[in-house]
Write a protein that holds these residues in place. Structure first.
Motif, PDB file in Angstrom:
ATOM      1  N   HIS A 203       2.323   1.624  -3.527  1.00 49.99           N
ATOM      2  CA  HIS A 203       1.336   1.911  -4.575  1.00 49.99           C
ATOM      3  C   HIS A 203       0.111   2.596  -3.942  1.00 49.99           C
ATOM      4  O   HIS A 203      -0.973   1.991  -3.858  1.00 49.99           O
TER       5      HIS A 203
ATOM      6  N   GLN B  58       0.821  -1.206   0.000  1.00 47.90           N
ATOM      7  CA  GLN B  58       0.000   0.000   0.000  1.00 47.90           C
ATOM      8  C   GLN B  58       0.857   1.258   0.000  1.00 47.90           C
ATOM      9  O   GLN B  58       0.524   2.254  -0.651  1.00 47.90           O
TER      10      GLN B  58
ATOM     11  N   HIS C 193      -6.573  10.148  -5.418  1.00 50.16           N
ATOM     12  CA  HIS C 193      -7.925  10.612  -5.665  1.00 50.16           C
ATOM     13  C   HIS C 193      -7.921  12.110  -5.914  1.00 50.16           C
ATOM     14  O   HIS C 193      -7.127  12.857  -5.311  1.00 50.16           O
TER      15      HIS C 193
ATOM     16  N   LYS D 119      -3.163   4.912  -3.392  1.00 53.40           N
ATOM     17  CA  LYS D 119      -4.260   5.339  -4.246  1.00 53.40           C
ATOM     18  C   LYS D 119      -4.282   6.862  -4.332  1.00 53.40           C
ATOM     19  O   LYS D 119      -4.074   7.550  -3.347  1.00 53.40           O
TER      20      LYS D 119
END
Length: 221
Positions: free
Chosen positions: A190, A187, A194, A192
């Motif tokens: 990589h 995590q 937004h 996320k």
């Protein structure tokens, strides 16, 4: 029928630790420390009421370490919180520190007077006590609740559950820790990204999506 057998009677004597045994016992001690700390925190969180102060892992670790350090000089068994023992105390109405004082007095009475009598107790009786009060700790609904909140934690919980059943308590927890570290590393490598946008007509920020479109983008995270 197998019984508990001989229970040493009398108060423990002062025993100085042997420094030469440190490196020999270190691998096992690390495993015992990990298991003791994990179960202590798990028991505290499992039995804490909503009105109780939040469990602080650092204070639990400090208390467990202090107890084990003191027990070193008397040949004591490793100290730590236990879910089955806590379940028994909770079932008989124990809610405060008085329960620990009663337990300590019972242990003292056993060492001084009751040891020969308890030695006649069948092993099956002790096993039955642990099983009866441990069954209540199995709550499948908790797994479902975890899955609704976040699937990653649900996978860790299932991995720990399966690891303990397949490999044993300590090995299963180690497997769960390794898997969680791999997942957290993935995590972090990589993350996320937004686009955070402001809701039209309101001072509310949320991630942009086909369902939540707006003409006022804010920033990316």
């Amino acid at each position: 029928m197998s019984t508990v057998g001989l229970i040493p009677q009398g108060l423990p004597s002062l025993t100085m630790p042997e420094v030469a045994l440190v490196w020999l016992l270190l691998p096992g001690a690390l495993g015992i420390g990990l298991m003791s700390f994990t179960e202590t925190v798990a028991a505290g969180r499992a039995f804490a009421a909503a009105s109780d102060p939040p469990i602080k892992a650092n204070r639990e670790l400090l208390a467990t370490g202090a107890a084990n350090l003191a027990g070193t000089f008397f040949g004591a068994m490793p100290a730590g919180g236990g879910t089955s023992q806590t379940a028994v105390v909770r079932a008989v109405g124990g809610r405060t520190q008085k329960a620990s004082l009663v337990t300590a007095l019972a242990a003292l009475a056993t060492m001084l007077v009751l040891a020969p009598l308890l030695g006649l107790l069948p092993q099956a009786v002790l096993a039955a006590v642990v099983i009866i009060y441990s069954v209540g700790l199995i709550q499948p609904a908790e797994f479902a609740a975890i899955r609704k909140v976040r699937t990653m934690e649900f996978r860790w919980a299932v991995a720990a559950f399966a690891g303990v059943l397949i490999f044993g308590t300590l090995q299963g927890i180690v497997v769960a820790i390794i898997l969680s570290l791999i997942s957290l590393s993935n995590q972090a490598a990589h993350p996320k990204v937004h686009v955070v946008v402001r809701k039209r007509g309101a001072d509310v920020l949320r991630a942009q999506s086909p369902e939540h479109r707006t003409t006022r983008p804010s920033k990316a995270f």
